[in-house]
Design a protein around this motif. Structure first.
Motif, PDB file in Angstrom:
ATOM      1  N   SER A  64       0.822  -1.202   0.000  1.00  0.00           N
ATOM      2  CA  SER A  64       0.000   0.000   0.000  1.00  0.00           C
ATOM      3  C   SER A  64       0.864   1.263   0.000  1.00  0.00           C
ATOM      4  CB  SER A  64      -0.925  -0.009   1.212  1.00  0.00           C
ATOM      5  OG  SER A  64      -1.670   1.174   1.276  1.00  0.00           O
ATOM      6  N   ARG A  65       1.895   1.291   0.805  1.00  0.00           N
ATOM      7  CA  ARG A  65       2.780   2.469   0.866  1.00  0.00           C
ATOM      8  C   ARG A  65       3.536   2.667  -0.445  1.00  0.00           C
ATOM      9  NH1 ARG A  65       4.975   2.765   7.105  1.00  0.00           N
ATOM     10  NH2 ARG A  65       2.925   2.451   8.031  1.00  0.00           N
ATOM     11  N   ALA A  66       4.007   1.572  -1.030  1.00  0.00           N
ATOM     12  CA  ALA A  66       4.730   1.676  -2.298  1.00  0.00           C
ATOM     13  C   ALA A  66       3.794   2.160  -3.404  1.00  0.00           C
ATOM     14  CB  ALA A  66       5.351   0.333  -2.659  1.00  0.00           C
ATOM     15  N   VAL A  67       2.587   1.623  -3.453  1.00  0.00           N
ATOM     16  CA  VAL A  67       1.633   2.022  -4.484  1.00  0.00           C
ATOM     17  C   VAL A  67       1.268   3.495  -4.329  1.00  0.00           C
ATOM     18  CG1 VAL A  67      -0.764   1.713  -5.269  1.00  0.00           C
ATOM     19  CG2 VAL A  67       0.721  -0.274  -4.947  1.00  0.00           C
ATOM     20  N   GLN A  68       1.067   3.953  -3.106  1.00  0.00           N
ATOM     21  CA  GLN A  68       0.723   5.365  -2.898  1.00  0.00           C
ATOM     22  C   GLN A  68       1.841   6.278  -3.385  1.00  0.00           C
ATOM     23  OE1 GLN A  68      -2.226   6.810  -1.989  1.00  0.00           O
ATOM     24  NE2 GLN A  68      -1.128   8.605  -2.693  1.00  0.00           N
ATOM     25  N   ARG A  69       3.091   5.952  -3.042  1.00  0.00           N
ATOM     26  CA  ARG A  69       4.225   6.766  -3.489  1.00  0.00           C
ATOM     27  C   ARG A  69       4.345   6.703  -5.014  1.00  0.00           C
ATOM     28  NH1 ARG A  69       9.258   8.731  -1.441  1.00  0.00           N
ATOM     29  NH2 ARG A  69       8.204   9.058   0.525  1.00  0.00           N
ATOM     30  N   SER A  70       4.116   5.535  -5.582  1.00  0.00           N
ATOM     31  CA  SER A  70       4.171   5.375  -7.031  1.00  0.00           C
ATOM     32  C   SER A  70       3.127   6.259  -7.711  1.00  0.00           C
ATOM     33  CB  SER A  70       3.955   3.904  -7.390  1.00  0.00           C
ATOM     34  OG  SER A  70       4.015   3.697  -8.775  1.00  0.00           O
ATOM     35  N   ARG A  71       1.931   6.269  -7.189  1.00  0.00           N
ATOM     36  CA  ARG A  71       0.874   7.113  -7.759  1.00  0.00           C
ATOM     37  C   ARG A  71       1.241   8.593  -7.678  1.00  0.00           C
ATOM     38  NH1 ARG A  71      -4.129   3.695  -5.256  1.00  0.00           N
ATOM     39  NH2 ARG A  71      -4.169   2.123  -6.910  1.00  0.00           N
ATOM     40  N   ASP A  72       1.864   8.979  -6.561  1.00  0.00           N
ATOM     41  CA  ASP A  72       2.320  10.365  -6.422  1.00  0.00           C
ATOM     42  C   ASP A  72       3.326  10.709  -7.512  1.00  0.00           C
ATOM     43  OD1 ASP A  72       0.721  10.594  -4.161  1.00  0.00           O
ATOM     44  OD2 ASP A  72       2.394  10.404  -2.740  1.00  0.00           O
ATOM     45  N   LYS A  73       4.243   9.794  -7.795  1.00  0.00           N
ATOM     46  CA  LYS A  73       5.261  10.016  -8.834  1.00  0.00           C
ATOM     47  C   LYS A  73       4.617  10.057 -10.220  1.00  0.00           C
ATOM     48  CE  LYS A  73       8.837  10.432  -6.277  1.00  0.00           C
ATOM     49  NZ  LYS A  73       9.484  11.743  -6.176  1.00  0.00           N
ATOM     50  N   GLU A  74       3.646   9.198 -10.454  1.00  0.00           N
ATOM     51  CA  GLU A  74       2.971   9.191 -11.748  1.00  0.00           C
ATOM     52  C   GLU A  74       2.244  10.510 -11.988  1.00  0.00           C
ATOM     53  OE1 GLU A  74       1.021   5.409 -12.944  1.00  0.00           O
ATOM     54  OE2 GLU A  74       1.959   4.638 -11.110  1.00  0.00           O
ATOM     55  N   LYS A  75       1.686  11.099 -10.938  1.00  0.00           N
ATOM     56  CA  LYS A  75       1.019  12.393 -11.069  1.00  0.00           C
ATOM     57  C   LYS A  75       2.013  13.484 -11.466  1.00  0.00           C
ATOM     58  CE  LYS A  75      -2.638  11.432  -7.742  1.00  0.00           C
ATOM     59  NZ  LYS A  75      -3.132  11.687  -6.381  1.00  0.00           N
ATOM     60  N   LYS A  76       3.298  13.267 -11.170  1.00  0.00           N
ATOM     61  CA  LYS A  76       4.344  14.229 -11.524  1.00  0.00           C
ATOM     62  C   LYS A  76       4.969  13.923 -12.884  1.00  0.00           C
ATOM     63  CE  LYS A  76       5.538  15.279  -6.755  1.00  0.00           C
ATOM     64  NZ  LYS A  76       6.578  15.292  -5.729  1.00  0.00           N
ATOM     65  N   GLY A  77       4.393  12.958 -13.609  1.00  0.00           N
ATOM     66  CA  GLY A  77       4.855  12.676 -14.958  1.00  0.00           C
ATOM     67  C   GLY A  77       5.736  11.455 -15.125  1.00  0.00           C
ATOM     68  N   TYR A  78       6.007  10.714 -14.056  1.00  0.00           N
ATOM     69  CA  TYR A  78       6.789   9.480 -14.180  1.00  0.00           C
ATOM     70  C   TYR A  78       5.941   8.426 -14.891  1.00  0.00           C
ATOM     71  CZ  TYR A  78      10.479  10.963 -10.909  1.00  0.00           C
ATOM     72  OH  TYR A  78      11.510  11.600 -10.303  1.00  0.00           O
ATOM     73  N   ALA A  79       6.606   7.614 -15.733  1.00  0.00           N
ATOM     74  CA  ALA A  79       5.927   6.546 -16.473  1.00  0.00           C
ATOM     75  C   ALA A  79       6.684   5.234 -16.258  1.00  0.00           C
ATOM     76  CB  ALA A  79       5.888   6.902 -17.953  1.00  0.00           C
ATOM     77  N   PRO A  80       6.005   4.100 -16.394  1.00  0.00           N
ATOM     78  CA  PRO A  80       6.668   2.808 -16.162  1.00  0.00           C
ATOM     79  C   PRO A  80       7.881   2.576 -17.074  1.00  0.00           C
ATOM     80  CG  PRO A  80       4.299   2.524 -16.251  1.00  0.00           C
ATOM     81  CD  PRO A  80       4.585   3.936 -16.695  1.00  0.00           C
ATOM     82  N   SER A  81       8.950   2.057 -16.485  1.00  0.00           N
ATOM     83  CA  SER A  81      10.127   1.644 -17.253  1.00  0.00           C
ATOM     84  C   SER A  81      10.493   0.192 -16.932  1.00  0.00           C
ATOM     85  CB  SER A  81      11.310   2.574 -17.005  1.00  0.00           C
ATOM     86  OG  SER A  81      11.597   2.694 -15.636  1.00  0.00           O
ATOM     87  N   ARG A  82       9.986  -0.318 -15.836  1.00  0.00           N
ATOM     88  CA  ARG A  82      10.008  -1.754 -15.519  1.00  0.00           C
ATOM     89  C   ARG A  82       8.635  -2.061 -14.936  1.00  0.00           C
ATOM     90  NH1 ARG A  82      15.435  -0.721 -14.217  1.00  0.00           N
ATOM     91  NH2 ARG A  82      16.844  -2.148 -15.299  1.00  0.00           N
ATOM     92  N   ASP A  83       7.950  -2.998 -15.573  1.00  0.00           N
ATOM     93  CA  ASP A  83       6.629  -3.381 -15.093  1.00  0.00           C
ATOM     94  C   ASP A  83       6.750  -4.217 -13.824  1.00  0.00           C
ATOM     95  OD1 ASP A  83       5.112  -2.087 -17.038  1.00  0.00           O
ATOM     96  OD2 ASP A  83       5.205  -3.796 -18.409  1.00  0.00           O
ATOM     97  N   PHE A  84       5.623  -4.416 -13.166  1.00  0.00           N
ATOM     98  CA  PHE A  84       5.551  -5.208 -11.944  1.00  0.00           C
ATOM     99  C   PHE A  84       6.260  -6.537 -12.161  1.00  0.00           C
ATOM    100  CE2 PHE A  84       3.502  -7.955  -8.825  1.00  0.00           C
ATOM    101  CZ  PHE A  84       3.461  -7.141  -7.703  1.00  0.00           C
ATOM    102  N   THR A  85       7.231  -6.820 -11.307  1.00  0.00           N
ATOM    103  CA  THR A  85       8.076  -8.008 -11.438  1.00  0.00           C
ATOM    104  C   THR A  85       8.096  -8.755 -10.113  1.00  0.00           C
ATOM    105  OG1 THR A  85       9.500  -6.794 -12.975  1.00  0.00           O
ATOM    106  CG2 THR A  85      10.404  -8.816 -12.008  1.00  0.00           C
ATOM    107  N   VAL A  86       7.763 -10.024 -10.150  1.00  0.00           N
ATOM    108  CA  VAL A  86       7.839 -10.883  -8.963  1.00  0.00           C
ATOM    109  C   VAL A  86       9.162 -11.633  -9.037  1.00  0.00           C
ATOM    110  CG1 VAL A  86       6.784 -12.805  -7.719  1.00  0.00           C
ATOM    111  CG2 VAL A  86       5.339 -11.144  -8.913  1.00  0.00           C
ATOM    112  N   PHE A  87       9.884 -11.689  -7.911  1.00  0.00           N
ATOM    113  CA  PHE A  87      11.167 -12.383  -7.898  1.00  0.00           C
ATOM    114  C   PHE A  87      11.457 -12.934  -6.507  1.00  0.00           C
ATOM    115  CE2 PHE A  87      11.978  -7.996  -6.863  1.00  0.00           C
ATOM    116  CZ  PHE A  87      13.020  -7.992  -5.939  1.00  0.00           C
ATOM    117  N   ASP A  88      12.279 -13.977  -6.474  1.00  0.00           N
ATOM    118  CA  ASP A  88      12.741 -14.535  -5.204  1.00  0.00           C
ATOM    119  C   ASP A  88      14.011 -13.812  -4.795  1.00  0.00           C
ATOM    120  OD1 ASP A  88      10.740 -16.447  -4.840  1.00  0.00           O
ATOM    121  OD2 ASP A  88      11.751 -17.857  -6.174  1.00  0.00           O
TER     122      ASP A  88
END
Length: 132
Positions: A64-88
């Motif tokens: 939840s905290r990461a998504v909220q910060r991500s949304r804040d950055k997207e509102k400032k014009g940031y766009a995805p450069s690495r999509d959601f990645t699951v890893f061990d």
């Protein structure tokens, strides 16, 4: 520290480029016994600075905290450069007390897995040391 050999983790990266700057913001959530949320940011060709760390939270709170910060950055014009990645992530990197000092090594694992799974987009930032 995680009780198994690895902890399921996930991350994504945003990028912003304008006439004066070319920068990224990387989000990583480590589940493990105690969740960690990390945010690294910096210029596209650097390793980045650790700018966001939350520990002593649940995995749900971390996401939840990461998504909220991500949304804040997207509102400032940031766009995805690495999509959601699951890893061990190796268990030796999941100790919340060492989250800051392990952040760049954690990012290396994220970068490696993003490249291998095809979630790294063409304009992704370079993650030094992720070619292992």
């Amino acid at each position: 520290m995680a009780s198994s050999d690895s902890a399921v983790s996930f991350g994504w990266e945003l990028h912003s480029e304008d006439g004066n700057s070319d920068k990224f913001y990387r989000f990583i959530v480590v589940t493990g016994d105690e969740a960690i949320v990390l945010g690294l940011h910096g210029s596209r060709n650097g390793k980045g600075q650790v700018g966001l760390i939350h520990t002593q939270i649940t995995a749900t709170e971390a996401l939840s905290r990461a998504v909220q910060r991500s949304r804040d950055k997207e509102k400032k014009g940031y766009a995805p450069s690495r999509d959601f990645t699951v890893f061990d992530l190796p268990a030796d990197l999941t100790d919340p007390a060492l989250a800051s000092s392990n952040a760049h090594r954690i990012a290396q694992h994220f970068g490696k897995h993003a490249r291998e799974t095809g979630t790294e987009l063409g304009h992704a930032s370079h993650i030094p040391g992720s070619n292992f």
